[in-house]
Design a protein around this motif. Structure first.
Motif, PDB file in Angstrom:
ATOM      1  N   UNK A   1       0.841  -1.213   0.000  1.00 24.64           N
ATOM      2  CA  UNK A   1       0.000   0.000   0.000  1.00 24.64           C
ATOM      3  C   UNK A   1       0.866   1.249   0.000  1.00 24.64           C
ATOM      4  N   UNK A   2       1.946   1.199   0.790  1.00 21.98           N
ATOM      5  CA  UNK A   2       2.819   2.362   0.874  1.00 21.98           C
ATOM      6  C   UNK A   2       3.475   2.642  -0.478  1.00 21.98           C
ATOM      7  N   UNK A   3       3.910   1.561  -1.153  1.00 19.07           N
ATOM      8  CA  UNK A   3       4.528   1.720  -2.480  1.00 19.07           C
ATOM      9  C   UNK A   3       3.571   2.412  -3.446  1.00 19.07           C
ATOM     10  N   UNK A   4       2.339   1.929  -3.476  1.00 21.83           N
ATOM     11  CA  UNK A   4       1.372   2.515  -4.409  1.00 21.83           C
ATOM     12  C   UNK A   4       1.055   3.955  -4.012  1.00 21.83           C
ATOM     13  N   UNK A   5       1.013   4.208  -2.704  1.00 20.96           N
ATOM     14  CA  UNK A   5       0.675   5.566  -2.262  1.00 20.96           C
ATOM     15  C   UNK A   5       1.773   6.554  -2.616  1.00 20.96           C
ATOM     16  N   UNK A   6       3.052   6.205  -2.370  1.00 20.58           N
ATOM     17  CA  UNK A   6       4.072   7.219  -2.676  1.00 20.58           C
ATOM     18  C   UNK A   6       4.200   7.397  -4.176  1.00 20.58           C
ATOM     19  N   UNK A   7       3.910   6.338  -4.931  1.00 19.52           N
ATOM     20  CA  UNK A   7       3.968   6.488  -6.385  1.00 19.52           C
ATOM     21  C   UNK A   7       2.818   7.356  -6.885  1.00 19.52           C
ATOM     22  N   UNK A   8       1.608   7.028  -6.434  1.00 18.15           N
ATOM     23  CA  UNK A   8       0.450   7.807  -6.888  1.00 18.15           C
ATOM     24  C   UNK A   8       0.525   9.250  -6.390  1.00 18.15           C
TER      25      UNK A   8
ATOM     26  N   UNK B   1      -6.474   2.151 -12.334  1.00 13.75           N
ATOM     27  CA  UNK B   1      -5.546   1.141 -11.848  1.00 13.75           C
ATOM     28  C   UNK B   1      -5.434   1.166 -10.339  1.00 13.75           C
ATOM     29  N   UNK B   2      -5.265   2.345  -9.799  1.00 14.36           N
ATOM     30  CA  UNK B   2      -5.083   2.493  -8.345  1.00 14.36           C
ATOM     31  C   UNK B   2      -6.310   1.996  -7.593  1.00 14.36           C
ATOM     32  N   UNK B   3      -7.500   2.353  -8.075  1.00 11.06           N
ATOM     33  CA  UNK B   3      -8.717   2.003  -7.353  1.00 11.06           C
ATOM     34  C   UNK B   3      -9.040   0.515  -7.444  1.00 11.06           C
ATOM     35  N   UNK B   4      -8.503  -0.162  -8.462  1.00 11.90           N
ATOM     36  CA  UNK B   4      -8.710  -1.612  -8.526  1.00 11.90           C
ATOM     37  C   UNK B   4      -7.527  -2.358  -7.911  1.00 11.90           C
ATOM     38  N   UNK B   5      -6.710  -1.618  -7.152  1.00 10.31           N
ATOM     39  CA  UNK B   5      -5.600  -2.268  -6.449  1.00 10.31           C
ATOM     40  C   UNK B   5      -4.369  -2.463  -7.305  1.00 10.31           C
ATOM     41  N   UNK B   6      -4.357  -1.881  -8.520  1.00  8.26           N
ATOM     42  CA  UNK B   6      -3.212  -2.063  -9.405  1.00  8.26           C
ATOM     43  C   UNK B   6      -2.552  -0.734  -9.765  1.00  8.26           C
TER      44      UNK B   6
ATOM     45  N   UNK C   1      -0.743  -5.697 -13.548  1.00 12.30           N
ATOM     46  CA  UNK C   1      -0.988  -4.670 -14.576  1.00 12.30           C
ATOM     47  C   UNK C   1      -0.620  -3.264 -14.117  1.00 12.30           C
ATOM     48  N   UNK C   2      -0.077  -3.130 -12.886  1.00 15.52           N
ATOM     49  CA  UNK C   2       0.179  -1.807 -12.314  1.00 15.52           C
ATOM     50  C   UNK C   2       0.923  -0.891 -13.271  1.00 15.52           C
ATOM     51  N   UNK C   3       2.056  -1.413 -13.804  1.00 18.93           N
ATOM     52  CA  UNK C   3       2.907  -0.571 -14.634  1.00 18.93           C
ATOM     53  C   UNK C   3       2.305  -0.340 -16.018  1.00 18.93           C
ATOM     54  N   UNK C   4       1.402  -1.218 -16.429  1.00 13.34           N
ATOM     55  CA  UNK C   4       0.745  -0.993 -17.724  1.00 13.34           C
ATOM     56  C   UNK C   4      -0.221   0.183 -17.624  1.00 13.34           C
ATOM     57  N   UNK C   5      -0.940   0.249 -16.483  1.00 13.29           N
ATOM     58  CA  UNK C   5      -1.788   1.428 -16.266  1.00 13.29           C
ATOM     59  C   UNK C   5      -0.939   2.695 -16.319  1.00 13.29           C
ATOM     60  N   UNK C   6       0.213   2.645 -15.651  1.00 15.73           N
ATOM     61  CA  UNK C   6       1.043   3.833 -15.579  1.00 15.73           C
ATOM     62  C   UNK C   6       1.575   4.197 -16.968  1.00 15.73           C
TER      63      UNK C   6
END
Lengths: 203, 646
Positions: free
Chosen positions: B82-89, B143-148, B169-174
């Motif tokens: 969660x922290x990884x996704x949060x600091x990235x987003x 992506x973020x809201x679906x956990x990716x 798929x995280x990085x594909x969204x990005x």
């Protein structure tokens, strides 16, 4: 109270007249950005090639028997496009129609030959970073050719509908400018992928 | 109907009947239809500002969650993923979805008004740029809201971002979201450039435009050239992830540093692109409250351009720790140090403006003036990291985090909030409350410095960035707690701003056309401005059309009440690029839904790429083609073609 200056222009063109119009500037900015895209693609080529050293280029002597004539064909198509645009300027609609039809066909033939080139290459997309870059760069160029051919087709249609005159023809000039760009940028791609290996780069 | 190839435009005075005629020409229809089809730069500008502000709030909330997690050692508010996704987003949202779009919003709204024009050069492109921006924001958040959500930091280094190490798929969204956003930025940049060069009021030569125009123009020339670099980087990443290419794979002749080069060739000029327009706001806003023109206008304009030119040659200072050859690093280190010269020059110009002026302390003034201090702090810490050995010590520590927040909050958020206080009356016709404004300012200023000044120490004490927690014996506990308190105080300040906006929209004092007695053209029209901006196209003879009398400008003065009527269609004046001599009458487009349809088509194309769906791709591409054809079809009434025969 000081005097007030009011601009009182004499007769001004209304809307795009000749090449004079914002659309031409719009296409010029688009070309600047797209040109930068190709510069980055070629940067990737030279960067990876220089870092990898000898043996990186999978074809030490890329065959030119198709690529060179195809390059000349694309360059010639730019001349024909210029001739067609000139037809619009001279009110010679037959020349314009013939010219745009020819450019359209030449662009299509270039694309077809390029598709065959891809097919005939001894390597595939995933074989190495060189192979990936070759297909990515020529692929980006192909996308531009296809868009350019579509634009030429639309201009051909509009010319057939007798839309243009020497004064009202910005769409033609902007489209032809874009086609010149597609051709010029190919020279850089061609020189990089087909000629620099002969000079020893990445071989 | 054939449009005459040329005509002599009528000159006249502002009159009621003329204004009514223009209003019927320029007003968008009410309701949903108008909402979808409008090409009015003011509506689009406000949409940009509101959307970007919402992203500011979302990015801020993400920061608060992280600050809760870091408030003490070994807390478990968030898990590492969660922290990884949060600091990235947090980074993605604030850098890409807030910092640049908010400036585009202000410039979109203000440019035609400060330039004496009736709209941007390409009004439909303007609408397209907004819709794609919105779509890319939703795409990234899908992506973020679906956990990716993207989870490798905003600069997303390989190999972490490659499929072997990041299979979701995280990085594909990005990747795809960023390419989509890049299209929006690029068409927006083209629009700003052509607008700046071709649609200024007659007489407004390049040395008479407000610094905001210099800032936004310079930033967008950079955007036009560098955005393709990051779009390409993300496209190649997506290919590596989905199609087995090897651009970033050293095992097959690729290189991880190719990513870093392509990213930072974009990334560092971009940093200037998201501050130069904001510095322009200060250069234009601050002098109004100092009751005198900006000191050294020409040098500040030149410094703006010089910053950007040098800004192209500093990207490697993000890569000092990657083992590049010393000679190359010396060059980039030198350029990074040299770039402080134009920045310092601008700072001294602002200080001299205050020094020689008679400052009127308003909330906007406080935000603009405090920005100078924050800019100097952020500049000095940037100057430190421009030195290779110092950077080796500081890179990837909280020192860098402190530096970049001083730069981005100090030189972007503070001027932007100052700009809200300054231009809100123009947008809405009402003033923001000054008393609440003081509370707003001091809460933000104290909260920000409380949060980020100690963070320099956190970094010097060795705390690396992007770790989700830390041990109690590291000596970082107190500093982190202070930063968390500061962050929440800052958040309170943002709430006060929202409160002020909401209250003042209803009850704020009526502003009138020029509540600050400011010198530039936007203050010569009513607040909010009419849909056509200017009833007559003004003629400009100085940098301060509204201050000429009192400044005793020699020669003839600007004409605001008499000018070109241009009332046959939606029309405005095209002028020459440098001297702004009248060059042509521009036929402006009607409202249209083509930009929205094109944006929807493009979004479908990108969703199809995400799902690797051929049929969806085909539908999206077809929609794009149809929208483009309708959009570009030459129209006789706009002089784009001859009328059809028979």
């Amino acid at each position: 109270m000081a005097e007030v200056a009011v601009a009182r222009p004499q007769s001004l063109p209304v809307g795009p007249v000749g090449r004079r119009g914002l659309g031409w500037w719009g296409v010029a900015t688009l070309i600047a950005s797209e040109g930068a895209l190709f510069a980055y693609l070629l940067f990737a080529y030279y960067y990876l090639g220089a870092a990898a050293g000898p043996g990186w280029v999978l074809e030490p002597h890329p065959p030119l028997h198709l690529a060179l004539p195809n390059t000349l064909l694309l360059l010639a198509s730019s001349l024909v496009a210029w001739w067609a645009e000139h037809g619009v300027l001279q009110r010679a609609r037959g020349q314009a129609l013939l010219g745009f039809a020819l450019t359209f066909i030449m662009g299509t033939v270039f694309a077809a030959v390029q598709f065959y080139e891809w097919h005939a290459k001894p390597f595939r997309l995933g074989d190495s970073s060189y192979a990936s870059l070759y297909f990515a760069t020529t692929g980006f160029h192909m996308a531009h050719v296809l868009v350019g051919v579509a634009v030429l087709g639309v201009i051909l249609l509009w010319t057939a509908l007798d839309y243009f005159s020497p004064r009202r023809r910005l769409s033609v000039s902007a489209g032809v400018l874009y086609w010149h760009f597609v051709d010029v940028v190919w020279l850089f791609v061609f020189a990089t992928y087909y000629l620099t290996p002969y000079l020893g780069f990445g071989r | 109907m054939r449009v005459a190839d040329a005509r002599t435009p009528l000159v006249g005075h502002v009159s009621g009947a003329h204004a009514v005629r223009l209003a019927t020409l320029w007003e968008s229809p009410p309701g949903l239809k108008g909402f979808i089809t409008t090409v009015d730069h003011k509506k689009i500008g406000l949409r940009y500002i509101i959307t970007a502000f919402i992203f500011l709030l979302i990015g801020g909330l993400e920061a608060l969650l992280m600050r809760l997690q870091l408030a003490g050692p070994e807390l478990r508010v968030l898990n590492p993923e969660q922290y990884d996704q949060l600091f990235t987003m947090h980074g993605v949202t604030l850098i890409f979805l807030y910092a640049s779009p908010i400036l585009s919003g202000f410039s979109n709204y203000l440019w035609p008004l400060v330039l004496g024009s009736r709209d941007m050069a390409f009004p439909r492109l303007n609408a397209l740029s907004y819709w794609i921006y919105l779509a890319s924001g939703l795409f990234l958040y899908a992506g973020f809201l679906t956990g990716h959500g993207p989870n490798d930091g905003w600069f997303n280094y390989t190999p972490y971002a490659l499929r072997d190490y990041n299979p979701g798929p995280n990085e594909d969204y990005y990747s795809l979201g960023m390419i989509l956003l890049g299209i929006s930025t690029t068409v927006g940049a083209a629009n700003f450039i052509v607008t700046a060069f071709r649609t200024r009021a007659p007489g407004m030569s390049l040395n008479r435009v407000p610094i905001l125009v210099w800032g936004t123009l310079t930033a967008n020339v950079a955007n036009l050239i560098v955005v393709p670099s990051v779009s390409l980087a993300f496209f190649l990443l997506w290919c590596d992830r989905q199609f087995g290419t090897h651009f970033y794979d050293p095992a097959f002749g690729g290189h991880h540093l190719l990513w870093q080069h392509l990213f930072w060739i974009f990334g560092h000029p971009w940093v200037y692109a998201i501050v130069l327009p904001a510095m322009g706001m200060v250069s234009d806003g601050l002098p109004v409250f100092c009751r005198r023109p900006l000191v050294a206008y020409a040098l500040v304009a030149a410094a703006t351009v010089a910053t950007m030119v040098l800004g192209f040659g500093v990207w490697v200072h993000h890569m000092f720790a990657t083992g590049l050859p010393g000679l190359g690093m010396s060059f980039f280190s030198g350029a990074s140090i040299l770039i402080t010269v134009p920045s310092a020059l601008t700072v001294f110009a602002w200080l001299a403006t205050i020094w020689y002026g008679r400052p009127v302390i308003t909330t906007a003034f406080l935000f603009f003036a405090s920005m100078i201090l924050l800019f100097v702090i952020g500049g000095v810490s940037g100057f430190m990291t421009a030195s290779v050995p110092v950077d080796w010590q500081l890179t990837d520590t909280y020192f860098v985090v402190a530096h970049l927040h001083y730069v981005l909050i100090g030189i972007n958020v503070f001027p932007v909030i100052g700009a809200v206080y300054f231009w809100f009356p123009k947008f809405t016709g009402r003033l923001l409350d000054e008393r609440l404004g003081r509370w707003n300012f001091w809460t933000l200023f104290i909260g920000f410095n409380l949060g980020f000044l100690p963070m320099h120490l956190t970094g010097l004490f060795g705390m690396p960035r992007r770790v989700y927690t830390y041990a109690p014996d590291m000596g970082w506990t107190t500093l982190n707690l202070i930063t968390t308190v500061g962050a929440f105080l800052f958040a309170l300040g943002v709430l006060l701003l929202i409160a002020n906006v909401v209250l003042s929209l209803r009850r704020g004092a009526r502003a009138g056309a020029n509540p600050w007695d400011a010198p530039t053209l936007e203050w010569s029209v009513s607040s909010p401005p009419p849909p056509y901006n200017f009833a007559v196209i003004p003629t400009v003879t100085s940098r301060h059309p509204l201050w000429e009398e009192r400044l005793g400008e020699p020669g003839a003065h600007s004409s605001l009440k008499e000018g070109l009527l241009l009332e046959q269609r939606r029309e405005t004046l095209g002028t020459t690029p440098v001297d702004a001599r009248p060059d042509m009458i521009l036929e402006m487009p009607e409202d249209t839904s083509a930009p929205l349809v094109l944006a929807v088509g493009l979004t479908l194309v990108f969703v199809a790429m995400l799902r690797l769906s051929g049929w969806l791709f085909a539908i999206g591409a077809l929609l794009c083609a149809v929208a483009l054809l309708v959009w570009l079809w030459p129209r006789a009434e706009m002089g784009e073609r001859e009328p059809a025969h028979g």
